[in-house]
Every structure is written in structure tokens, then in C-alpha cells.
Design a protein around this motif. Sequence first.
Motif, PDB file in Angstrom:
ATOM      1  N   LEU A   2       0.804  -1.210   0.000  1.00 25.85           N
ATOM      2  CA  LEU A   2       0.000   0.000   0.000  1.00 25.85           C
ATOM      3  C   LEU A   2       0.842   1.268   0.000  1.00 25.85           C
ATOM      4  CD1 LEU A   2      -2.746  -1.021   2.587  1.00 25.85           C
ATOM      5  CD2 LEU A   2      -3.113  -0.573   0.157  1.00 25.85           C
ATOM      6  N   GLY A   3       2.001   1.213   0.669  1.00 26.29           N
ATOM      7  CA  GLY A   3       2.831   2.398   0.787  1.00 26.29           C
ATOM      8  C   GLY A   3       2.573   3.118   2.098  1.00 26.29           C
ATOM      9  N   PRO A   4       3.469   4.021   2.516  1.00 25.48           N
ATOM     10  CA  PRO A   4       3.364   4.655   3.828  1.00 25.48           C
ATOM     11  C   PRO A   4       2.393   5.821   3.896  1.00 25.48           C
ATOM     12  CG  PRO A   4       5.348   5.400   2.708  1.00 25.48           C
ATOM     13  CD  PRO A   4       4.703   4.390   1.806  1.00 25.48           C
ATOM     14  N   ASP A   5       1.981   6.407   2.752  1.00 25.29           N
ATOM     15  CA  ASP A   5       1.147   7.612   2.766  1.00 25.29           C
ATOM     16  C   ASP A   5      -0.295   7.257   2.421  1.00 25.29           C
ATOM     17  OD1 ASP A   5       0.065  10.096   2.716  1.00 25.29           O
ATOM     18  OD2 ASP A   5       1.358  10.907   1.135  1.00 25.29           O
ATOM     19  N   PRO A   6      -1.213   7.273   3.407  1.00 20.24           N
ATOM     20  CA  PRO A   6      -2.612   6.898   3.138  1.00 20.24           C
ATOM     21  C   PRO A   6      -3.309   7.834   2.158  1.00 20.24           C
ATOM     22  CG  PRO A   6      -2.137   6.857   5.499  1.00 20.24           C
ATOM     23  CD  PRO A   6      -0.972   7.517   4.830  1.00 20.24           C
ATOM     24  N   LYS A   7      -2.838   9.062   2.043  1.00 24.78           N
ATOM     25  CA  LYS A   7      -3.487  10.006   1.133  1.00 24.78           C
ATOM     26  C   LYS A   7      -3.352   9.582  -0.330  1.00 24.78           C
ATOM     27  CE  LYS A   7      -3.140  14.045   4.158  1.00 24.78           C
ATOM     28  NZ  LYS A   7      -4.588  14.007   4.454  1.00 24.78           N
ATOM     29  N   LEU A   8      -2.397   8.707  -0.622  1.00 19.68           N
ATOM     30  CA  LEU A   8      -2.184   8.243  -1.991  1.00 19.68           C
ATOM     31  C   LEU A   8      -2.966   6.969  -2.305  1.00 19.68           C
ATOM     32  CD1 LEU A   8       1.680   8.819  -2.298  1.00 19.68           C
ATOM     33  CD2 LEU A   8      -0.191  10.360  -2.953  1.00 19.68           C
ATOM     34  N   TYR A   9      -3.680   6.426  -1.318  1.00 13.20           N
ATOM     35  CA  TYR A   9      -4.431   5.196  -1.561  1.00 13.20           C
ATOM     36  C   TYR A   9      -5.614   5.482  -2.484  1.00 13.20           C
ATOM     37  CZ  TYR A   9      -2.035   3.338   2.610  1.00 13.20           C
ATOM     38  OH  TYR A   9      -1.107   2.933   3.530  1.00 13.20           O
ATOM     39  N   ASP A  10      -5.887   4.560  -3.394  1.00 15.62           N
ATOM     40  CA  ASP A  10      -7.090   4.631  -4.221  1.00 15.62           C
ATOM     41  C   ASP A  10      -7.657   3.225  -4.381  1.00 15.62           C
ATOM     42  OD1 ASP A  10      -5.473   3.354  -6.109  1.00 15.62           O
ATOM     43  OD2 ASP A  10      -5.078   5.190  -7.233  1.00 15.62           O
ATOM     44  N   ALA A  11      -8.815   3.124  -5.019  1.00 18.03           N
ATOM     45  CA  ALA A  11      -9.501   1.841  -5.136  1.00 18.03           C
ATOM     46  C   ALA A  11      -8.671   0.823  -5.910  1.00 18.03           C
ATOM     47  CB  ALA A  11     -10.860   2.044  -5.802  1.00 18.03           C
ATOM     48  N   ARG A  12      -7.997   1.265  -6.968  1.00 16.91           N
ATOM     49  CA  ARG A  12      -7.200   0.339  -7.769  1.00 16.91           C
ATOM     50  C   ARG A  12      -6.071  -0.255  -6.939  1.00 16.91           C
ATOM     51  NH1 ARG A  12      -2.575  -0.065  -9.675  1.00 16.91           N
ATOM     52  NH2 ARG A  12      -2.017   1.990  -8.869  1.00 16.91           N
ATOM     53  N   LEU A  13      -5.391   0.588  -6.154  1.00 14.50           N
ATOM     54  CA  LEU A  13      -4.278   0.108  -5.333  1.00 14.50           C
ATOM     55  C   LEU A  13      -4.760  -0.878  -4.277  1.00 14.50           C
ATOM     56  CD1 LEU A  13      -1.317   0.254  -4.422  1.00 14.50           C
ATOM     57  CD2 LEU A  13      -1.935   2.236  -3.015  1.00 14.50           C
ATOM     58  N   VAL A  14      -5.848  -0.538  -3.592  1.00 12.25           N
ATOM     59  CA  VAL A  14      -6.377  -1.413  -2.537  1.00 12.25           C
ATOM     60  C   VAL A  14      -6.760  -2.773  -3.112  1.00 12.25           C
ATOM     61  CG1 VAL A  14      -8.317  -1.744  -0.954  1.00 12.25           C
ATOM     62  CG2 VAL A  14      -7.171   0.477  -1.072  1.00 12.25           C
ATOM     63  N   ARG A  15      -7.424  -2.758  -4.254  1.00 12.01           N
ATOM     64  CA  ARG A  15      -7.840  -4.012  -4.864  1.00 12.01           C
ATOM     65  C   ARG A  15      -6.641  -4.840  -5.307  1.00 12.01           C
ATOM     66  NH1 ARG A  15     -12.409  -6.126  -6.940  1.00 12.01           N
ATOM     67  NH2 ARG A  15     -12.226  -7.519  -8.728  1.00 12.01           N
ATOM     68  N   GLN A  16      -5.631  -4.176  -5.892  1.00 12.51           N
ATOM     69  CA  GLN A  16      -4.465  -4.891  -6.393  1.00 12.51           C
ATOM     70  C   GLN A  16      -3.670  -5.533  -5.272  1.00 12.51           C
ATOM     71  OE1 GLN A  16      -3.879  -5.346  -9.740  1.00 12.51           O
ATOM     72  NE2 GLN A  16      -2.442  -6.869  -8.921  1.00 12.51           N
ATOM     73  N   VAL A  17      -3.573  -4.861  -4.125  1.00 10.59           N
ATOM     74  CA  VAL A  17      -2.838  -5.410  -2.981  1.00 10.59           C
ATOM     75  C   VAL A  17      -3.469  -6.718  -2.517  1.00 10.59           C
ATOM     76  CG1 VAL A  17      -2.363  -5.043  -0.533  1.00 10.59           C
ATOM     77  CG2 VAL A  17      -1.826  -3.246  -2.167  1.00 10.59           C
ATOM     78  N   ILE A  18      -4.793  -6.765  -2.468  1.00  8.53           N
ATOM     79  CA  ILE A  18      -5.482  -7.985  -2.042  1.00  8.53           C
ATOM     80  C   ILE A  18      -5.330  -9.085  -3.084  1.00  8.53           C
ATOM     81  CG2 ILE A  18      -7.731  -8.984  -1.520  1.00  8.53           C
ATOM     82  CD1 ILE A  18      -6.546  -7.367   0.736  1.00  8.53           C
ATOM     83  N   LEU A  19      -5.426  -8.733  -4.353  1.00  6.37           N
ATOM     84  CA  LEU A  19      -5.277  -9.735  -5.403  1.00  6.37           C
ATOM     85  C   LEU A  19      -3.866 -10.323  -5.401  1.00  6.37           C
ATOM     86  CD1 LEU A  19      -7.202  -8.030  -8.358  1.00  6.37           C
ATOM     87  CD2 LEU A  19      -7.971  -9.914  -6.897  1.00  6.37           C
ATOM     88  N   ASP A  20      -2.867  -9.487  -5.130  1.00  4.49           N
ATOM     89  CA  ASP A  20      -1.489  -9.991  -5.039  1.00  4.49           C
ATOM     90  C   ASP A  20      -1.332 -10.925  -3.849  1.00  4.49           C
ATOM     91  OD1 ASP A  20      -0.857  -8.506  -7.253  1.00  4.49           O
ATOM     92  OD2 ASP A  20       0.049  -6.848  -6.142  1.00  4.49           O
ATOM     93  N   GLU A  21      -1.947 -10.565  -2.738  1.00  8.10           N
ATOM     94  CA  GLU A  21      -1.849 -11.388  -1.535  1.00  8.10           C
ATOM     95  C   GLU A  21      -2.548 -12.727  -1.737  1.00  8.10           C
ATOM     96  OE1 GLU A  21      -0.152 -12.233   1.870  1.00  8.10           O
ATOM     97  OE2 GLU A  21       0.017 -10.217   1.006  1.00  8.10           O
ATOM     98  N   ALA A  22      -3.584 -12.744  -2.580  1.00 13.80           N
ATOM     99  CA  ALA A  22      -4.320 -13.986  -2.835  1.00 13.80           C
ATOM    100  C   ALA A  22      -3.457 -15.043  -3.503  1.00 13.80           C
ATOM    101  CB  ALA A  22      -5.541 -13.696  -3.703  1.00 13.80           C
ATOM    102  N   GLN A  23      -2.359 -14.619  -4.140  1.00 15.06           N
ATOM    103  CA  GLN A  23      -1.479 -15.568  -4.816  1.00 15.06           C
ATOM    104  C   GLN A  23      -0.606 -16.349  -3.839  1.00 15.06           C
ATOM    105  OE1 GLN A  23      -1.917 -15.957  -8.124  1.00 15.06           O
ATOM    106  NE2 GLN A  23      -3.509 -14.377  -7.902  1.00 15.06           N
TER     107      GLN A  23
END
Length: 416
Positions: free
Chosen positions: A159-180
Motif C-alpha cells: 500500500l505504501g506509507p502515505d494513506p493520502k495516496l491510496y485509491d480503489a485500484r491500489l487497494v484491490r491490487q494489494v489484495i489480489l497480489d496477496e491472494a497468490q
Amino acid sequence: MPKSTEVLPECTQLMDPGKLRPFLEAFTSRLLNLGHTRLTVSGYEASARHFGQWLQSTKFAITEIDDDVVRRFAQHRCRCPGSRQADRLSAKYVNRARRFIGFLVEYGAVTPSTDELPGVDLHEVQIVAFQTWLRRHRGISERTVRRHGRMVMRLLAGLGPDPKLYDARLVRQVILDEAQRSSRANLKTMTMALRGYLKYLATQGLCQPGLDQAIPTVPQWRLSALPLYISTADVDRVVASCDVTTPIGIRDHAVLLLLARLGLRAGDVSSMCLEDIDWREGTLCVRGKGRREIRLPLPQDVGEAIIDYLREARPPAAWEQIFLRAVAPHRPLASATVSSIVKLALVRAGIDNAPSRGANLLRHSAATSMLRAGATLDMIGAVLRHRSVDTTAHYAKVDIDMLLQVAQPWPGSASC
């Protein structure tokens, strides 16, 4: 090879702990109250005195104690009075001093650094605030709070250290990567933790609201499996397997009866306090998930087992919780220890085919037994403190007699 050093017991009094003296006296009293032997306490006292003596000689103030000061103490070339002269201290010896410093932190004399907090990285203090928010607003157990912190820490790398840069695409991609690389059950827990973290960030204005909606759902058929239980006869064998001539056996007998008769969770038993029992009314107040409270009738055999434990086996320690460790330090039982009690009892009872080996096995067995004895699903749900009727209805799958009454004939066997 450099030698390690230990303080000679007869020379302990030669060391002057200086301004740490009143804290040292309180520390040794705490250890004695926890059930440690005087020999063990003397070892901790010697290390603490040595640390106080060294602190004076190096001119460090109590408020300056931190990890760097402890490292210097561990590495100093010891020429302190009352100790063997040596080039370094043993790890065990230094760990005793660290426990004393932990007491100073608890006492408020020393300010803890962020890396001393369990499960928290030095550079991610935001997780500490998140865990504090969970304790205050979510009503979940301390074990779950720590687990959520660990889960989010693992995801922060993506996700990265700065929450202000979070968006829906990033949040979804992090979970999909973890699913592997994670199991489905672990991923489901991880999404739950991340969902709570994003909600926390949004309430603090640290990220855009609604990001928790971007977390993909982990596919899973809810309540699809059969309840894991053992027969009533096997439950009785498990309870009877305890050796009630020993303190541990007396304690385990009371714990197993609570699990088997009332269907309690492991956390319910570990957190149970003396004030929760109304002996005059014969009831027990249970505080479970989500800070929900319910008062249950206390069966005669369960009450007698608890009384036997309090009178004959409970260590004399100043804890509100009923069930304590049998060996020092006499702290309250952890939830994992309660499940271990069940696991060991299954082994003693010779039950090798149990579908699971934790405290929930007896909870499911209690629910199944109540259902077969004629209890309604509403009654079972009240005892087990289920929020949803669907959760209680899960146990109807094992009531074969009831299912036979509602089963329809197979269409192929019906006459024209």
C-alpha cells in the motif's frame, strides 16, 4: 573466550541501585506475588541492582533509559562491586534486567519506545493508533486487535506509507497480489483487518472515505460445512480424564465442564472473573464477542468444580480472573491455553478421531447435545449468544431425526 558474569548472591547487597531502589522493592514484591520462588526473585533482584549501580556510575538518568542504554549495559566491561569481573554479561542476565525495565515502563518511570510495543514496527506508529481505535470502538478481543495490526503491517509494503495516496485500484491490487500466496481463510482475515484499517483512516481524515468498498470479497460458502462435534459419551470421557488429585487436574476439570455444559468460548473462560458468578442466584455472567453480556444458569457440577479449584488449587495471586497458570508467574490463562487443555484431555481420553481439537469442539458438541435433547434453535442461540439465527440453524444439519421428518421422497420413487 570472554567470560559472562553473574552477581554473586552473597555480594548482592554490595550493589547500590541508587534512585531505582523504591522501584526495585516494588519489582521484587510483584515477582513474589506472581508465585516465583525466592531463589528466582533473588536472580532478578541481582540483575536489577547491577543495572542500577551501572546507571549511577555512567551518570544516566532514569528518564533516559532506552534500548541504547540497555545495549550499553549489556556490552560494558564489568568492574562493578559485587560481580565477577568479565568482559560481557550473559544474555539471560541482561534479559532479567530488561524485565525490570519493563516494570519501570509499566510503572510510568520510563517512556516506552514504539519498537517495544508487540507486533508494531518502529516506522509505522499509525498501526498503534489503529489498534487503540479498535479497542475503544470495536469491542473485539486483545488477541484480535494484535492480529489485525500484524495483518495490516504485512499489507503496508504494497500500500505504501502515505494513506493520502491510496485509491480503489491500489487497494484491490494489494489484495489480489496477496491472494497468490495466502490461503483462503488467511486472506479472508486479512481483508477484514484492512477493511477496518481503511475505515479508521477515513474517520481520521487520513484517506478518502469509502475505500473499504474496493476490497474484493473472498468467495466462501457460509456455514456450508457440518458442525464439528463428538458424542455425549465422548464428552463425558474427556471431562473424566482429569486427575483431580492434582492442582492442574482440578483446574482443567472445571475448565472442561464450563466448555462442555455451557458451550463457552475459550476467551469466555480465560476472562472469567470472580465477580461474574452470583453464588446466591446460581448464575454466571458471560461477556463474549462485541461486548455482549448474558447471564446463564450455573449447573451444580460446574459450580462445585469451580469451588474445588478456588479452595484447593488456585494459586494465591492478586488477579481478578478465576483461572490462572499453575506455575509461576501465575497469570490468567490465555485462550490458546484453554484450547490446549481440551487437546490434552482428548489424548488422555483416547479419542483419536475427533474432528477438531480446540475449545470450539466442546462448544459445538454442547449445541448438538441440546438440540437432540429437544431444545429449540432459539434457546440454543440464546445460550451460545449467536447474533444471527442462521448461525444457530447450522446445527440443524446434524439432527437426523428432524431431517427425516421434513425430507421429501425422491421423485424417481413416486408412483404415477
